[in-house]
Motif scaffolding. Sequence first.
Motif, PDB file in Angstrom:
ATOM      1  N   UNK A 340       0.897  -1.410   0.057  1.00  0.00           N
ATOM      2  CA  UNK A 340       0.148   0.052  -0.014  1.00  0.00           C
ATOM      3  C   UNK A 340       0.841   1.155  -0.016  1.00  0.00           C
ATOM      4  N   UNK A 341       0.303   2.570  -0.565  1.00  0.00           N
ATOM      5  CA  UNK A 341       1.351   3.649  -0.717  1.00  0.00           C
ATOM      6  C   UNK A 341       1.587   3.807   0.906  1.00  0.00           C
ATOM      7  N   UNK A 342       3.002   4.278   1.086  1.00  0.00           N
ATOM      8  CA  UNK A 342       3.498   4.446   2.451  1.00  0.00           C
ATOM      9  C   UNK A 342       3.657   3.528   3.544  1.00  0.00           C
ATOM     10  N   UNK A 343       2.858   2.163   3.090  1.00  0.00           N
ATOM     11  CA  UNK A 343       3.027   0.904   4.016  1.00  0.00           C
ATOM     12  C   UNK A 343       2.924  -0.234   3.062  1.00  0.00           C
ATOM     13  N   UNK A 344       4.206  -0.408   2.217  1.00  0.00           N
ATOM     14  CA  UNK A 344       4.283  -1.682   1.592  1.00  0.00           C
ATOM     15  C   UNK A 344       3.916  -2.940   2.188  1.00  0.00           C
ATOM     16  N   UNK A 386       1.579 -13.463   9.724  1.00  0.00           N
ATOM     17  CA  UNK A 386       2.484 -12.074   9.750  1.00  0.00           C
ATOM     18  C   UNK A 386       2.638 -11.536   8.350  1.00  0.00           C
ATOM     19  N   UNK A 387       2.678 -10.123   8.139  1.00  0.00           N
ATOM     20  CA  UNK A 387       2.950  -9.510   7.078  1.00  0.00           C
ATOM     21  C   UNK A 387       4.528  -9.672   6.564  1.00  0.00           C
ATOM     22  N   UNK A 388       4.743  -9.458   5.288  1.00  0.00           N
ATOM     23  CA  UNK A 388       5.793  -9.424   4.648  1.00  0.00           C
ATOM     24  C   UNK A 388       6.122  -8.278   3.911  1.00  0.00           C
ATOM     25  N   UNK A 389       7.321  -7.638   4.274  1.00  0.00           N
ATOM     26  CA  UNK A 389       7.580  -6.379   4.034  1.00  0.00           C
ATOM     27  C   UNK A 389       8.958  -6.184   3.052  1.00  0.00           C
ATOM     28  N   UNK A 390       8.979  -5.150   2.089  1.00  0.00           N
ATOM     29  CA  UNK A 390      10.287  -5.159   1.366  1.00  0.00           C
ATOM     30  C   UNK A 390      11.595  -5.314   2.332  1.00  0.00           C
ATOM     31  N   UNK A 391      12.484  -5.952   1.636  1.00  0.00           N
ATOM     32  CA  UNK A 391      13.826  -6.444   2.433  1.00  0.00           C
ATOM     33  C   UNK A 391      13.821  -7.763   3.157  1.00  0.00           C
ATOM     34  N   UNK A 392      12.511  -8.449   3.156  1.00  0.00           N
ATOM     35  CA  UNK A 392      12.245  -9.502   3.841  1.00  0.00           C
ATOM     36  C   UNK A 392      12.920 -10.770   2.884  1.00  0.00           C
TER      37      UNK A 392
END
Length: 433
Positions: A340-344, A386-392
């Motif tokens: 999502x914009x601001x919270x990928x 759990x959420x997965x974020x950029x860098x994972x």
Amino acid sequence: MDKQRTLASSASLKGTALHTGENVTLTVRPAPVGHGFKFKRIDLPDEPVVDAKVESVKTVERATTLVEGSVKIHTVEHVISALAGLGVDNALIEMDANEPPIGDGSAAAYVALIKEAGIVEQDAPRSYFTPREPISVQVGDSILTILPDTKFRVSCTQVGPEGRFTQYLSAEITPDFYETEIAPARTFVFYEDVKPLMDKGLIRGGSLENAIVARGDSVLSKEPLRFPDEFVRHKILDIVGDLALSGRRLRGHIVAVKPGHGPNTELARALVKRHSDYVAMAPTPIAAEGGVLDVNEIMRTLPHRYPFLMVDRIIELVEDTRAVGVKAVTINEPYFQGHFPGHPVMPGVLQVEAMAQVASVVMMRRTENIGKIGYFMSADSVKFRKPVFPGDTLFIHCEMLSAKKRLGKAACRCEVNGEVVSEGELLFGLVDK
């Protein structure tokens, strides 16, 4: 899918500690998924908790001791061995002193305690470490090696001073075998070592009721030997407990010559490091016959291309039964612009797609399936934890549950840093292109 297990209820045991000689009450309690083994000192202010991990091991003379800050837990190997040997993954171990009771010097009392509490499955898959090449450590004249295997086996040679009581045993360590053939084996000491240990303030609670003393070619004990090769069986008991400190269940064949707590825990450290190397994706051969596929080999197997190829590498491939894939999640993924914009956050549906692609790789490696394409048909018991974020870095595990001519069913999960972020059972069909 092999599930994690914990205790069904709590159970307590009272007794005397081997080295400190203190009276202690130990209670085993259920613990949540991913908890592992932890010790809680309820006799201290704030009741501190210490992880049963090799990173906390500080001393290993005649026992394995965990230290975290000023908190110490002595002689942890027997209770941990019993938990791991019986197939428990998660448990909280409470004590009102710094050392568990020694019982009769074996793990039999802990096996009885665990069976009193009961064992239950949990709603999460187990995490295994399966080395792809031998791992070896040498400490003095002790040598321990782990060879790749699909099961957990131990081949151990025990050698006493001047070659006395040389014993050998090789076996697959299953819960049933552990309970009847390993857990009853008692700890032992050679007579010439007793005084030096006492001079160091150790074995204060030791007696012939909780240890075997070997003097010359004879043994001193309150009862006859329980096995002709009881010494090597106890060494295997210690190996099971010490290696559980690596934090993961092991599929491998341990070959141990003159093991001890020091060499055992060094091997556990080597396991942790090797797993970290795998996670960091250290350079490895990319040949298919090595069980590892690079992205070019994956694209020769699957029809998917940018931006819908969700697997960068296959790091484990066992025939047509299971595989582990890797996906490096970067901010450059096109879906992050809107999700999502601001919270990928990586969409859950794409995690499911990644699972399906790894499962397809397993199926497509079959000769009869070359040239076909897999269509996603259904997804059952899907959970996003759990959420997965950029860098994972996403590790995608797949195990085939069934594989017919046109249908395949697989149990899959995605992990980040060893924790399950999503899972499900997938059904897909194969058709000609």
